[in-house]
Design a protein around this motif. Structure first.
Motif, PDB file in Angstrom:
ATOM      1  N   VAL A 178      83.744  19.346  58.016  1.00 34.68           N
ATOM      2  CA  VAL A 178      82.935  20.582  57.454  1.00 34.68           C
ATOM      3  C   VAL A 178      83.559  21.338  56.376  1.00 34.68           C
ATOM      4  N   LEU A 179      83.123  22.137  55.434  1.00 36.55           N
ATOM      5  CA  LEU A 179      83.764  22.869  54.338  1.00 36.55           C
ATOM      6  C   LEU A 179      83.316  24.271  54.589  1.00 36.55           C
ATOM      7  N   ILE A 180      84.506  25.219  54.999  1.00 41.48           N
ATOM      8  CA  ILE A 180      84.042  26.554  54.900  1.00 41.48           C
ATOM      9  C   ILE A 180      83.967  27.382  53.612  1.00 41.48           C
ATOM     10  N   GLU A 181      82.578  27.784  53.692  1.00 37.47           N
ATOM     11  CA  GLU A 181      81.784  28.292  52.169  1.00 37.47           C
ATOM     12  C   GLU A 181      82.419  29.708  51.915  1.00 37.47           C
ATOM     13  N   GLU A 182      82.712  29.643  50.674  1.00 41.10           N
ATOM     14  CA  GLU A 182      83.304  30.736  50.268  1.00 41.10           C
ATOM     15  C   GLU A 182      82.404  31.463  49.101  1.00 41.10           C
ATOM     16  N   LYS A 183      81.363  30.967  48.482  1.00 36.44           N
ATOM     17  CA  LYS A 183      80.515  31.535  47.572  1.00 36.44           C
ATOM     18  C   LYS A 183      78.942  31.838  48.135  1.00 36.44           C
ATOM     19  N   TYR A 184      78.384  30.736  48.671  1.00 39.84           N
ATOM     20  CA  TYR A 184      77.000  30.878  49.036  1.00 39.84           C
ATOM     21  C   TYR A 184      77.075  31.642  50.360  1.00 39.84           C
ATOM     22  N   SER A 185      75.998  32.362  50.576  1.00 43.62           N
ATOM     23  CA  SER A 185      75.506  32.944  52.096  1.00 43.62           C
ATOM     24  C   SER A 185      74.406  32.347  52.734  1.00 43.62           C
ATOM     25  N   ARG A 186      74.254  32.048  53.888  1.00 42.91           N
ATOM     26  CA  ARG A 186      73.164  31.846  54.857  1.00 42.91           C
ATOM     27  C   ARG A 186      72.203  33.042  54.895  1.00 42.91           C
ATOM     28  N   SER A 187      72.783  34.261  54.901  1.00 37.71           N
ATOM     29  CA  SER A 187      72.060  35.150  55.498  1.00 37.71           C
ATOM     30  C   SER A 187      72.723  36.542  55.001  1.00 37.71           C
ATOM     31  N   TRP A 221      79.365  28.523  57.536  1.00 38.54           N
ATOM     32  CA  TRP A 221      78.931  29.596  56.898  1.00 38.54           C
ATOM     33  C   TRP A 221      79.750  30.893  57.244  1.00 38.54           C
ATOM     34  N   THR A 222      79.847  31.678  56.337  1.00 38.11           N
ATOM     35  CA  THR A 222      80.723  32.856  56.424  1.00 38.11           C
ATOM     36  C   THR A 222      80.080  34.113  56.151  1.00 38.11           C
ATOM     37  N   ASP A 223      80.483  35.385  56.362  1.00 41.01           N
ATOM     38  CA  ASP A 223      79.708  36.675  56.218  1.00 41.01           C
ATOM     39  C   ASP A 223      79.303  36.516  54.543  1.00 41.01           C
ATOM     40  N   ASP A 224      78.169  37.362  54.393  1.00 38.09           N
ATOM     41  CA  ASP A 224      77.998  37.703  53.049  1.00 38.09           C
ATOM     42  C   ASP A 224      78.643  38.486  52.128  1.00 38.09           C
ATOM     43  N   ASN A 225      79.526  39.319  52.808  1.00 37.37           N
ATOM     44  CA  ASN A 225      80.212  40.259  51.939  1.00 37.37           C
ATOM     45  C   ASN A 225      81.307  39.692  51.612  1.00 37.37           C
ATOM     46  N   GLU A 228      84.560  36.411  55.015  1.00 39.09           N
ATOM     47  CA  GLU A 228      85.936  36.820  55.653  1.00 39.09           C
ATOM     48  C   GLU A 228      85.831  36.033  57.150  1.00 39.09           C
ATOM     49  N   TYR A 229      84.618  36.137  57.788  1.00 39.08           N
ATOM     50  CA  TYR A 229      84.242  35.791  59.165  1.00 39.08           C
ATOM     51  C   TYR A 229      83.544  34.568  59.333  1.00 39.08           C
ATOM     52  N   ILE A 230      83.978  33.666  60.107  1.00 33.15           N
ATOM     53  CA  ILE A 230      83.071  32.468  60.861  1.00 33.15           C
ATOM     54  C   ILE A 230      82.020  32.865  61.378  1.00 33.15           C
ATOM     55  N   ASN A 237      74.910  27.117  65.966  1.00 29.68           N
ATOM     56  CA  ASN A 237      76.071  28.261  66.219  1.00 29.68           C
ATOM     57  C   ASN A 237      77.233  27.677  66.163  1.00 29.68           C
ATOM     58  N   ILE A 238      78.444  28.158  66.164  1.00 31.58           N
ATOM     59  CA  ILE A 238      79.733  27.767  66.097  1.00 31.58           C
ATOM     60  C   ILE A 238      80.656  28.015  67.326  1.00 31.58           C
ATOM     61  N   PHE A 239      81.449  27.486  67.778  1.00 32.13           N
ATOM     62  CA  PHE A 239      82.357  27.556  69.045  1.00 32.13           C
ATOM     63  C   PHE A 239      83.819  27.505  68.299  1.00 32.13           C
ATOM     64  N   VAL A 240      84.757  28.153  68.689  1.00 25.52           N
ATOM     65  CA  VAL A 240      86.084  27.824  68.357  1.00 25.52           C
ATOM     66  C   VAL A 240      86.821  27.950  69.447  1.00 25.52           C
ATOM     67  N   ARG A 241      87.808  27.002  69.778  1.00 25.79           N
ATOM     68  CA  ARG A 241      88.762  27.003  70.891  1.00 25.79           C
ATOM     69  C   ARG A 241      90.278  27.202  70.494  1.00 25.79           C
ATOM     70  N   ILE A 242      90.896  28.667  70.663  1.00 28.20           N
ATOM     71  CA  ILE A 242      92.224  28.848  70.236  1.00 28.20           C
ATOM     72  C   ILE A 242      92.995  28.721  71.790  1.00 28.20           C
ATOM     73  N   ASN A 243      94.139  27.851  71.847  1.00 29.41           N
ATOM     74  CA  ASN A 243      94.631  27.774  73.075  1.00 29.41           C
ATOM     75  C   ASN A 243      93.452  27.505  74.118  1.00 29.41           C
ATOM     76  N   ASP A 244      93.461  28.275  75.151  1.00 35.80           N
ATOM     77  CA  ASP A 244      92.600  27.723  76.291  1.00 35.80           C
ATOM     78  C   ASP A 244      91.186  28.992  76.251  1.00 35.80           C
ATOM     79  N   THR A 245      91.156  29.763  75.113  1.00 41.81           N
ATOM     80  CA  THR A 245      89.879  30.608  75.253  1.00 41.81           C
ATOM     81  C   THR A 245      88.925  30.155  73.935  1.00 41.81           C
ATOM     82  N   LEU A 246      87.711  30.179  74.541  1.00 44.93           N
ATOM     83  CA  LEU A 246      86.585  29.661  73.784  1.00 44.93           C
ATOM     84  C   LEU A 246      85.966  31.077  73.093  1.00 44.93           C
TER      85      LEU A 246
END
Length: 356
Positions: A178-187, A221-225, A228-230, A237-246
């Motif tokens: 996947v590619l983290i979007e830096e220009k276009y916004s979903r919503s 997709w990232t925020d429209d502003n 900065e945010y996933i 929807n997206i989930f991220v696991r850092i160490n043992d936290t989802l």
């Protein structure tokens, strides 16, 4: 010939086309069952739902769906267990959400009894279309659109609600890049990102196409502003696991309240997995990948249930995720699918049996 059963008008096909379908080689959304449910909104009210042979729809060129895009939909599945019992997974959540989406687009809400009675009548009639191979299911697509005529920019006065079904094989996405979007916004804030509106998906196609041309499968997709945010993974929807936290993003005007997402959160807590519903920055994900604390990323939705991410790209660099045994993704997917196929206890009360 028409019959009426439980207030649902039923018109059966004269000859089924099921024998023309190769159930050993199903692809997503290619084949359609013999029947569909249709219900029209006219004169300020929904008419009695009808089960009719699957067929094309005739619309006037001035139908407002073509001009102003009033259209929303849902995605569901029907499953068969080893004893040929038919099951749905949290269907009332889909019914509630399609009405939330409809309301946002100034469309009339659809009665719960019409939705459930119509769906059950359709599944009873087309039960033979529900595949039985491991992991396969009958994909169900409820949708509603503006069918009233006129070029005036205003809500339609007529709508059509349809439920159509398609037998589908087990969904294997493989390793997703996947590619983290830096220009276009979903919503955007105040918009319709939380609704399952057809236009949301149309707007995703071009940025996704650009990502595919760069060698990626999908867009994060990232925020429209400030981007900065996933927020979401493609249409999931997206989930991220850092160490043992989802970690997953909170729902908002921009993010769909996914039924699979909610289920994953509840099951993860039942598995004693630490879960955080909060904003997560791109910077945090990149840093976690660089220091080795990023263990997993995956999308969550109806079609694949869970789709693991193997690599993400950001600012010209690719970041590979580790291959781990006993991943959260595999554990959570098995818990959900075992409930869906009636293979395990359903302590949450999510499984819904359809009497056929």
């Amino acid at each position: 010939m028409q019959t009426v059963s439980n207030s649902i008008i039923v018109e059966k096909v004269k000859h089924s086309k099921i024998d023309k379908v190769d159930f050993n080689n199903l692809s997503f959304g290619k084949y359609f069952t013999d029947h569909m449910m249709v219900c029209d909104f006219k004169n300020g009210a929904w008419e009695v739902p009808r089960i009719v042979p699957y067929q094309p729809i005739s619309l006037d060129p001035s139908a407002k769906i073509f001009h102003y895009g009033q259209s929303v939909f849902e995605g569901m599945k029907a499953y068969k267990d080893k004893d040929q019992n038919v099951w749905l997974f949290r269907p009332l959540e889909n019914q509630k959400r399609i009405n939330i989406s409809s309301k946002r687009l100034a469309m009339p809400e659809f009665p719960e009894d019409y939705f459930m009675d119509g769906l059950k009548a359709l599944l009873k009639l087309d039960q033979k279309w529900i595949p039985t191979a491991e992991g396969s299911s009958l994909y169900i697509r409820p949708f509603v659109f503006a069918s009233g005529c006129g070029f005036h920019a205003s809500p339609s006065d007529e709508y059509k609600f349809i439920i159509a079904c398609s037998p589908s094989a087990s969904y294997f996405a493989g390793k997703v890049k996947v590619l983290i979007e830096e220009k276009y916004s979903r919503s955007a804030n105040g918009g319709v990102g939380f609704a399952k509106a057809g236009g949301n998906y149309a707007g995703q196609f071009y940025p996704t196409q650009l990502a595919v041309e760069k060698g990626y499968n999908q867009v994060i997709w990232t925020d429209d502003n400030n981007h900065e945010y996933i927020e979401e993974a493609g249409a999931m929807n997206i989930f991220v696991r850092i160490n043992d936290t989802l970690i997953t993003s909170p729902t908002s005007d921009r993010i769909l309240d996914g039924i699979t997402r909610k289920s994953i959160i509840d099951i993860a807590k039942d598995e004693n997995i630490a879960v955080e519903v909060r904003k997560i920055t791109v910077k945090e994900v990149v840093e976690a990948s660089e220091n080795g604390s990023l263990k997993e990323m995956f999308g969550a939705g109806t079609a694949a249930v869970i789709s693991p991410i193997a690599t993400f790209g950001y600012q010209g660099r690719d970041y590979d995720l580790p291959e781990i045994k006993n991943s959260y993704a595999s554990t959570l997917k098995k818990r959900i699918t075992d409930i869906q196929y009636n293979k395990a206890e359903d302590k949450f009360g999510w499984r819904y049996q359809v009497e056929v």
